[in-house]
Design an enzyme around this catalytic site. Structure first.
Site, PDB file in Angstrom:
ATOM      1  N   LYS A  22     -10.295   0.920 -32.996  1.00  0.00           N
ATOM      2  CA  LYS A  22      -9.546   1.112 -31.736  1.00  0.00           C
ATOM      3  C   LYS A  22      -9.920   0.045 -30.721  1.00  0.00           C
ATOM      4  CE  LYS A  22     -11.081   4.124 -28.438  1.00  0.00           C
ATOM      5  NZ  LYS A  22     -11.158   3.579 -27.079  1.00  0.00           N
ATOM      6  N   ASN A  23     -11.223  -0.178 -30.542  1.00  0.00           N
ATOM      7  CA  ASN A  23     -11.648  -1.092 -29.487  1.00  0.00           C
ATOM      8  C   ASN A  23     -11.395  -2.560 -29.825  1.00  0.00           C
ATOM      9  OD1 ASN A  23     -12.370   1.100 -28.021  1.00  0.00           O
ATOM     10  ND2 ASN A  23     -14.588   0.814 -28.199  1.00  0.00           N
ATOM     11  N   ARG A  92      -8.001   3.208 -19.528  1.00  0.00           N
ATOM     12  CA  ARG A  92      -8.685   2.083 -18.887  1.00  0.00           C
ATOM     13  C   ARG A  92      -8.359   0.746 -19.565  1.00  0.00           C
ATOM     14  NH1 ARG A  92     -13.082   0.612 -15.716  1.00  0.00           N
ATOM     15  NH2 ARG A  92     -14.464  -0.909 -16.652  1.00  0.00           N
ATOM     16  N   CYS A 116     -11.230   7.782 -20.023  1.00  0.00           N
ATOM     17  CA  CYS A 116     -12.167   8.897 -20.111  1.00  0.00           C
ATOM     18  C   CYS A 116     -12.974   8.997 -18.824  1.00  0.00           C
ATOM     19  CB  CYS A 116     -13.143   8.658 -21.263  1.00  0.00           C
ATOM     20  SG  CYS A 116     -12.521   9.088 -22.874  1.00  0.00           S
ATOM     21  N   ARG A 121     -16.878   3.527 -13.655  1.00  0.00           N
ATOM     22  CA  ARG A 121     -16.219   2.459 -14.407  1.00  0.00           C
ATOM     23  C   ARG A 121     -15.376   1.538 -13.538  1.00  0.00           C
ATOM     24  NH1 ARG A 121     -14.104   4.890 -20.037  1.00  0.00           N
ATOM     25  NH2 ARG A 121     -14.782   2.933 -20.882  1.00  0.00           N
ATOM     26  N   ASP A 305     -21.098   4.801 -27.356  1.00  0.00           N
ATOM     27  CA  ASP A 305     -20.028   5.576 -27.996  1.00  0.00           C
ATOM     28  C   ASP A 305     -20.533   6.452 -29.149  1.00  0.00           C
ATOM     29  OD1 ASP A 305     -18.179   4.625 -26.244  1.00  0.00           O
ATOM     30  OD2 ASP A 305     -17.169   3.286 -27.653  1.00  0.00           O
ATOM     31  N   ARG A 397      -7.174  10.189 -29.032  1.00  0.00           N
ATOM     32  CA  ARG A 397      -7.159   8.854 -28.418  1.00  0.00           C
ATOM     33  C   ARG A 397      -7.888   7.843 -29.294  1.00  0.00           C
ATOM     34  NH1 ARG A 397      -9.648   8.360 -22.965  1.00  0.00           N
ATOM     35  NH2 ARG A 397      -9.177   6.261 -23.626  1.00  0.00           N
TER      36      ARG A 397
HETATM   37  C1  UD1 Z   1     -15.616  -0.561 -23.783  1.00  0.00           C
HETATM   38  C2  UD1 Z   1     -15.114   0.354 -24.865  1.00  0.00           C
HETATM   39  C3  UD1 Z   1     -15.757   1.747 -24.728  1.00  0.00           C
HETATM   40  C4  UD1 Z   1     -17.284   1.614 -24.695  1.00  0.00           C
HETATM   41  C5  UD1 Z   1     -17.731   0.594 -23.662  1.00  0.00           C
HETATM   42  C6  UD1 Z   1     -19.225   0.304 -23.706  1.00  0.00           C
HETATM   43  C7  UD1 Z   1     -12.896  -0.493 -25.255  1.00  0.00           C
HETATM   44  C8  UD1 Z   1     -11.435  -0.271 -25.174  1.00  0.00           C
HETATM   45  N1  UD1 Z   1     -13.675   0.473 -24.762  1.00  0.00           N
HETATM   46  O1  UD1 Z   1     -15.210   0.011 -22.539  1.00  0.00           O
HETATM   47  O2  UD1 Z   1     -15.365   2.531 -25.858  1.00  0.00           O
HETATM   48  O3  UD1 Z   1     -17.852   2.867 -24.375  1.00  0.00           O
HETATM   49  O4  UD1 Z   1     -17.037  -0.662 -23.864  1.00  0.00           O
HETATM   50  O5  UD1 Z   1     -19.606  -0.118 -24.956  1.00  0.00           O
HETATM   51  O6  UD1 Z   1     -13.361  -1.472 -25.809  1.00  0.00           O
HETATM   52  N2  UD1 Z   1     -18.701  -2.078 -15.355  1.00  0.00           N
HETATM   53  C9  UD1 Z   1     -18.792  -2.470 -14.047  1.00  0.00           C
HETATM   54  N3  UD1 Z   1     -17.848  -3.338 -13.578  1.00  0.00           N
HETATM   55  C10 UD1 Z   1     -16.852  -3.838 -14.368  1.00  0.00           C
HETATM   56  C11 UD1 Z   1     -16.791  -3.429 -15.706  1.00  0.00           C
HETATM   57  C12 UD1 Z   1     -17.737  -2.535 -16.192  1.00  0.00           C
HETATM   58  O7  UD1 Z   1     -19.669  -2.030 -13.308  1.00  0.00           O
HETATM   59  O8  UD1 Z   1     -16.036  -4.628 -13.877  1.00  0.00           O
HETATM   60  C13 UD1 Z   1     -19.702  -1.098 -15.868  1.00  0.00           C
HETATM   61  C14 UD1 Z   1     -19.020   0.214 -16.280  1.00  0.00           C
HETATM   62  O9  UD1 Z   1     -18.870   1.055 -15.178  1.00  0.00           O
HETATM   63  C15 UD1 Z   1     -20.007   0.759 -17.301  1.00  0.00           C
HETATM   64  C16 UD1 Z   1     -20.539  -0.514 -17.965  1.00  0.00           C
HETATM   65  O10 UD1 Z   1     -20.247  -1.589 -17.080  1.00  0.00           O
HETATM   66  O11 UD1 Z   1     -21.049   1.430 -16.670  1.00  0.00           O
HETATM   67  C17 UD1 Z   1     -19.938  -0.801 -19.326  1.00  0.00           C
HETATM   68  O12 UD1 Z   1     -18.546  -0.934 -19.209  1.00  0.00           O
HETATM   69  P1  UD1 Z   1     -17.699  -1.887 -20.148  1.00  0.00           P
HETATM   70  O13 UD1 Z   1     -18.596  -2.596 -21.100  1.00  0.00           O
HETATM   71  O14 UD1 Z   1     -16.809  -2.704 -19.293  1.00  0.00           O
HETATM   72  O15 UD1 Z   1     -16.839  -0.830 -20.932  1.00  0.00           O
HETATM   73  P2  UD1 Z   1     -15.280  -0.843 -21.189  1.00  0.00           P
HETATM   74  O16 UD1 Z   1     -14.823  -2.236 -21.512  1.00  0.00           O
HETATM   75  O17 UD1 Z   1     -14.579  -0.068 -20.172  1.00  0.00           O
END
Ligand code: UD1
Length: 417
Positions: A22-23, A92, A116, A121, A305, A397
């Site tokens: 998925k990711n 997201r 989620c 986030r 995850d 999802r």
């Molecule tokens: C992706 C994965 C999700 C996984 C996560 C962490 C996808 C579609 N989803 O989510 O399944 O749980 O990686 O491995 O690939 N953050 C900030 N600012 C930002 C972006 C992120 O503070 O601009 C923080 C988030 O709040 C969180 C952390 O960084 O605490 C990790 O987020 P991120 O790695 O961006 O996760 P996603 O890409 O949303």
């Protein structure tokens, strides 16, 4: 509203085919916005999130068709820079369309994305990256607009190795003028898959899978055919389900290297996991496991995850396990549900202490997010009696045919309603 009803106590035995990740596929679908033409994406898992991403593309004039694990995307009529609100709010990952649209058309407008409920986030790192490439960001009335005549390559240091920010900035930078370095980049296998996809389209990206990704901008990209990598979280969830039930499973379509932190923890708990010629084999005798200390970290550390599923497994360990969640600030919502099944878990800040007990007991519980839902299924498979799980749309999802795959290896599980 559909529910899952399951009866615990059956060891899972047999063979499971793991779906595409998925990711990996979500950013790849977003990346198709970077070129005109026909894309073919093999091993696409048909999930609610994938369907939603296709709806977002449809709102921009892109045609998609899914048949038998293959997704066809035709971007020739792509005519918009403002994806539909309804689909963006659901997920997201919808924000991953921002980098491609910005770099290709010089403008993109989106409402704030959903997903989620596992923490605040924010998307500040994505936006800082776009700004560093020369975009002007305006936020107001629930919308974000990014604009730039053309993007110019830059050095971008991420304060945290965010998966989504790394992907979004990488997609924006491939058509920017000059060179971009993403430092402290996320190194997840899904980022490598996206970089391979982009490079096959004609991009010039080096270093994906390491802390520094170097991108040399090109003028244009072409549509291609690609096969998505296997889903390491789906594979990890089935490994934990086998360990939890005293099962014997062979998982097909896995990349063992992507599962190293998960396999290491299973071995530490006392479970045999071996690579075989055609897959990964797990055998467990159903006895109580050794307790574990787990700390979630960016890849190659232990994946956040997989945290809820391991927590479910540890509820029956011979002693106290400690789980520290460092990636998301609100990822213990499954704890209250596991407690309804008798689990002995205490939370202090971002640390959960799990005192193993003899057995969980089936109960009425609610999936609060995607991986929490998987954890409850695993808990139900280990529990005495019947477990009913509500709000199972969260599971849809991210897990393709989850119940059917479990049923095929012996689980007494049904979807009703
Ligand atoms: C992706 C994965 C999700 C996984 C996560 C962490 C996808 C579609 N989803 O989510 O399944 O749980 O990686 O491995 O690939 N953050 C900030 N600012 C930002 C972006 C992120 O503070 O601009 C923080 C988030 O709040 C969180 C952390 O960084 O605490 C990790 O987020 P991120 O790695 O961006 O996760 P996603 O890409 O949303």
């Amino acid at each position: 509203m559909e529910r899952i009803v399951l009866e615990g106590g059956v060891p899972l035995k047999g063979v499971i085919q793991i779906s595409g990740a998925k990711n990996a596929v979500l950013p790849i679908i977003a990346a198709s916005l970077l070129a005109d033409g026909d894309f073919t994406i093999y091993d696409t898992p048909w999930l609610a999130d994938v369907e939603n991403m296709c709806e977002i593309l449809a709102s921009l004039g892109v045609q998609t068709e899914f048949c038998d694990g293959t997704l066809h995307i035709n971007t020739k009529n792509l005519n918009g820079v403002e994806p539909t609100q309804e689909s963006v709010r659901k997920m997201r990952a919808s924000f991953l369309t921002m980098g491609p649209l910005l770099t290709r058309f010089g403008k993109v407008k989106m409402c704030l994305p959903g997903g989620c409920a596992i923490g605040a986030r924010p998307i500040d790192l994505h936006l800082k990256g776009f700004e560093a490439l020369g975009a002007q960001i305006t936020i107001g009335e629930g919308h974000i607009t990014a604009e730039a005549d053309h993007l110019i390559g830059s050095k971008i240091y991420l304060d945290f190795p965010s998966v989504g920010a790394t992907e979004n900035i990488m997609m924006a930078a491939v058509l920017a003028e000059g060179n971009t370095n993403i430092e402290n980049a996320a190194a997840e296998p899904e980022i490598v898959d996206l970089a391979n996809f982009l490079n096959a389209m004609g991009a010039k990206i080096k270093g994906a899978g390491t802390k520094i990704i170097r991108i040399q901008g090109v003028n244009s990209l072409q549509a291609i055919t690609h096969t998505v990598i296997p889903d390491r979280v789906e594979a990890g969830s089935f490994l934990v389900a086998a360990a939890a039930t005293g099962g014997d499973l062979l998982l097909l379509n896995v990349i063992e290297q992507h599962l190293q932190s998960i396999i290491a923890k299973l071995k530490e708990a006392g479970i045999a996991v071996e690579e075989e010629y055609d897959g990964l084999r797990i055998r467990s005798d159903g006895g109580r496991l050794q307790p574990l200390d787990i700390k979630t970290l960016p890849y190659p550390g232990f994946a956040t995850d997989m945290q809820p599923q391991f927590m479910a497994l540890m509820t029956r360990a011979k002693g106290t396990s400690v789980v520290a969640e460092t990636v998301f600030e609100n990822r213990f919502m499954h704890v209250a549900e596991l407690q309804k099944m008798g689990a002995d878990i205490r939370i202090e800040g971002n640390v959960a202490r799990i005192q193993g007990i003899e057995s969980l007991t089936g109960a009425d519980v609610t999936a609060t997010d995607l991986r929490a839902g998987a954890a409850l299924v695993i808990a139900g498979l280990m529990a005495k009696g019947c477990t009913r799980i509500n709000e199972v749309y969260h599971i849809d999802r991210g897990y393709e045919k989850f119940c059917a795959k479990l049923e095929k290896v012996g689980a007494r599980i049904k979807r009703i309603g």
